[in-house]
Design an enzyme around this catalytic site. Structure first.
Site, mmCIF file in Angstrom:
data_model
loop_
_atom_site.group_PDB
_atom_site.id
_atom_site.type_symbol
_atom_site.label_atom_id
_atom_site.label_comp_id
_atom_site.label_asym_id
_atom_site.label_seq_id
_atom_site.Cartn_x
_atom_site.Cartn_y
_atom_site.Cartn_z
ATOM 1 N N GLU A 145 -7.836 -5.782 5.292
ATOM 2 C CA GLU A 145 -7.762 -5.531 3.603
ATOM 3 C C GLU A 145 -6.647 -5.953 3.128
ATOM 4 O O GLU A 145 -6.642 -6.659 1.594
ATOM 5 C CB GLU A 145 -7.488 -3.867 3.627
ATOM 6 C CG GLU A 145 -9.402 -3.055 3.692
ATOM 7 C CD GLU A 145 -8.747 -2.132 3.583
ATOM 8 O OE1 GLU A 145 -9.498 -0.986 2.850
ATOM 9 O OE2 GLU A 145 -8.679 -1.813 4.857
ATOM 10 N N ARG A 199 -2.438 -2.528 -3.239
ATOM 11 C CA ARG A 199 -3.990 -1.944 -3.071
ATOM 12 C C ARG A 199 -4.121 -0.511 -4.125
ATOM 13 O O ARG A 199 -3.012 0.407 -3.993
ATOM 14 C CB ARG A 199 -3.360 -1.096 -1.990
ATOM 15 C CG ARG A 199 -4.720 0.070 -1.502
ATOM 16 C CD ARG A 199 -5.318 0.393 -0.058
ATOM 17 N NE ARG A 199 -6.111 1.417 0.373
ATOM 18 C CZ ARG A 199 -6.690 2.484 0.813
ATOM 19 N NH1 ARG A 199 -5.216 2.868 1.241
ATOM 20 N NH2 ARG A 199 -7.094 2.645 0.820
ATOM 21 N N ARG A 219 -11.787 14.206 8.180
ATOM 22 C CA ARG A 219 -13.104 15.027 7.163
ATOM 23 C C ARG A 219 -14.058 15.635 7.856
ATOM 24 O O ARG A 219 -14.701 14.185 8.344
ATOM 25 C CB ARG A 219 -12.295 13.974 6.220
ATOM 26 C CG ARG A 219 -11.703 13.376 5.524
ATOM 27 C CD ARG A 219 -11.630 12.705 4.361
ATOM 28 N NE ARG A 219 -10.132 11.810 3.601
ATOM 29 C CZ ARG A 219 -10.617 10.915 3.767
ATOM 30 N NH1 ARG A 219 -11.790 9.759 4.342
ATOM 31 N NH2 ARG A 219 -9.386 10.349 2.970
ATOM 32 N N ASN A 254 0.757 -1.301 0.054
ATOM 33 C CA ASN A 254 -0.402 0.247 -0.104
ATOM 34 C C ASN A 254 0.568 1.275 -0.350
ATOM 35 O O ASN A 254 1.695 1.900 1.131
ATOM 36 C CB ASN A 254 -0.481 -0.294 1.000
ATOM 37 C CG ASN A 254 -1.459 0.517 1.464
ATOM 38 O OD1 ASN A 254 -2.067 2.227 0.351
ATOM 39 N ND2 ASN A 254 -2.457 0.672 2.089
ATOM 40 N N HIS A 312 -12.940 2.651 0.229
ATOM 41 C CA HIS A 312 -12.896 1.249 1.138
ATOM 42 C C HIS A 312 -13.586 -0.168 0.568
ATOM 43 O O HIS A 312 -14.031 -0.410 1.282
ATOM 44 C CB HIS A 312 -14.007 1.776 2.364
ATOM 45 C CG HIS A 312 -13.125 2.992 3.062
ATOM 46 N ND1 HIS A 312 -13.633 4.011 3.716
ATOM 47 C CD2 HIS A 312 -11.707 2.916 3.137
ATOM 48 C CE1 HIS A 312 -12.899 4.460 4.936
ATOM 49 N NE2 HIS A 312 -11.999 3.776 4.220
#
Ligand code: ADP
Length: 414
Positions: free
Chosen positions: A395, A99, A250, A7, A189
């Protein structure tokens, strides 16, 4: 097969090596050889490394660029010092799973990377200018270090949401903007929502077609997904990860007119307002303290801090509102699944989100909820018709499994 899962971000590279194959996937017996993270600050890198479930080790290394960082990581893993006996040299890494943040409308599933696919990922840079360039860099560097013959697979954050219908992905703005610039909601996601959905149906012994649930990924970034008959039919993040739930830094959903209003009032440029919404808002902006939910809950408990309370209340209220919206959108669901750092570890937040949802036949079992931390488990009462689960996401495991299945031409389950 030893799969290196990568990643690659702008300031960090996360990696894991997972030994897996079709039989181990079937038996849920994959083995995590090691994992780590390289955080780059200027010319130096701080490497965190963990073999299996041993204690973490920390050291520094020179890091002029991603290539040097990965070269160092592979060299370290293959050295005696790392203790990873399965990897004696780079040749013991049999495949790489990446990813990749944005697959746009091009990629609906995990894909073996060749030059055409690489070009496709580059074509999506326009949609994710902050993320895809680093992913491309990661692919090129892995190719350079491990050779062209080591297969690499791209696993897209957006792919799982490809099944979202146009009524849910279109913004109600002039249609030509979608035609010209592909402005629409994509969602992110996806690997996490797909993984916990898969674990949920495995726990309950259901087929994909019987899988109707709402997944809440609550970490630093937060998103919800409505999953009907195993497919994502709506999700809360949009064209970018800024839309939807309240997150660590956020804002999530807001009135778009605020952008120019804040710019005018604060004398900011539009990119500066976007930075404010991405990096100074959410839990951090509301509390004025931190984006860390653990700290906020501590402040609430120890000092009854009013701003911490507000941040937590807005966070939970927004999540509950999305559950209600998705129940309506799907015509009801069988379960809600909590995941991500907050969803997996905080019984308090899970309870607050589900508060007052008896109308939807959702009743949290206080004892089960308290006991289910960082592990899979049912957290709703026996008489609750809408079930609630906490399921830790993984993940990287899904990326490793997809990598093996794509290379061997096997279907990978949604
Ligand atoms: P990322 O999205 O960066 O992968 P994580 O999924 O690790 O992040 O989630 C980070 C969030 O999880 C932080 O807000 C952190 O405070 C929160 N978290 C972790 N453990 C707990 C806990 N025990 N209670 C409440 N929040 C927690």
């Amino acid at each position: 097969m030893n799969v290196l899962v990568l990643n690659v971000g702008s300031s960090s590279v996360k990696f894991q090596i997972i030994a897996t194959d079709l039989e181990r996937i079937q038996k849920n017996a994959d083995s995590r050889l090691c994992r780590g993270e390289v955080e780059r600050t200027g010319g130096e890198a701080i490497v965190t490394f963990q073999r299996g479930s041993e204690a973490k080790r920390k050291f520094t290394a020179a890091s002029p660029d991603v290539s040097a960082v990965l070269d160092h990581v592979i060299g370290y893993v293959a050295s005696k010092e790392s203790g990873v006996s399965e990897i004696q040299s780079a040749a013991d890494i049999h495949a790489v799973g990446h990813r990749v943040v944005h697959g746009g409308e091009l990629f609906s599933e995990s894909t073996l990377i060749d030059d055409k696919v690489l070009q496709g990922i580059k074509d999506c840079i326009d949609l994710a200018p902050l993320h895809n360039p680093d992913n491309v860099k990661g692919i090129l560097v892995a190719r350079e270090l491990l050779g062209k013959d080591t297969p690499q697979v791209a696993v897209f954050d957006t792919a799982f949401h490809h099944s979202v219908p146009d009524r849910a992905f279109l913004y109600a703005i002039p249609y030509r903007l979608y035609g010209r610039y592909r402005i629409r909601r994509y969602g992110f996601h996806g690997t996490s929502h797909r993984y916990v959905s898969f674990r949920y149906r495995t726990l309950r012994g259901l087929t994909s077609n019987q899988t109707n649930l709402i997944t809440l990924h609550l970490g630093n970034g937060c998103s919800a997904a409505a999953i009907l008959r195993g497919n994502s039919v709506d999700t809360s993040m949009g064209m970018t990860p800024l839309e939807g739930l309240v997150m660590g830094t956020r804002s999530g959903d807001l009135d778009p007119a605020l952008v120019s209003l804040i710019a005018a009032k604060e004398g900011m440029s539009l990119p500066e307002v976007e930075t404010l919404l991405n990096h100074q808002s959410g839990l951090l902006g509301l509390s004025g303290l931190t984006n860390d939910m653990r700290v906020l809950l501590g402040e609430l408990k120890d000092r009854d801090n009013a701003r911490a309370r507000l941040a937590v209340e807005v966070f939970c209220y927004r999540a509950r509102k999305y559950i209600g919206a998705y129940l309506a959108a799907m015509g009801g669901a069988d379960a809600i699944v909590f995941t991500g750092g907050i969803g997996e570890n905080s019984p308090e937040i899970r309870a607050r989100i589900c508060e007052g949802m008896e109308w939807a036949n959702l009743k949290i079992d206080a004892a089960k909820n308290e006991q289910t931390i960082a592990r899979e488990g049912l957290i709703s009462r026996e008489d609750s018709k809408l079930l609630a689960y906490a399921i830790p996401t993984d993940e990287e495991l899904l990326i490793a499994r997809d990598t093996v299945q794509v290379i061997l031409g096997q279907p990978h389950p949604s």
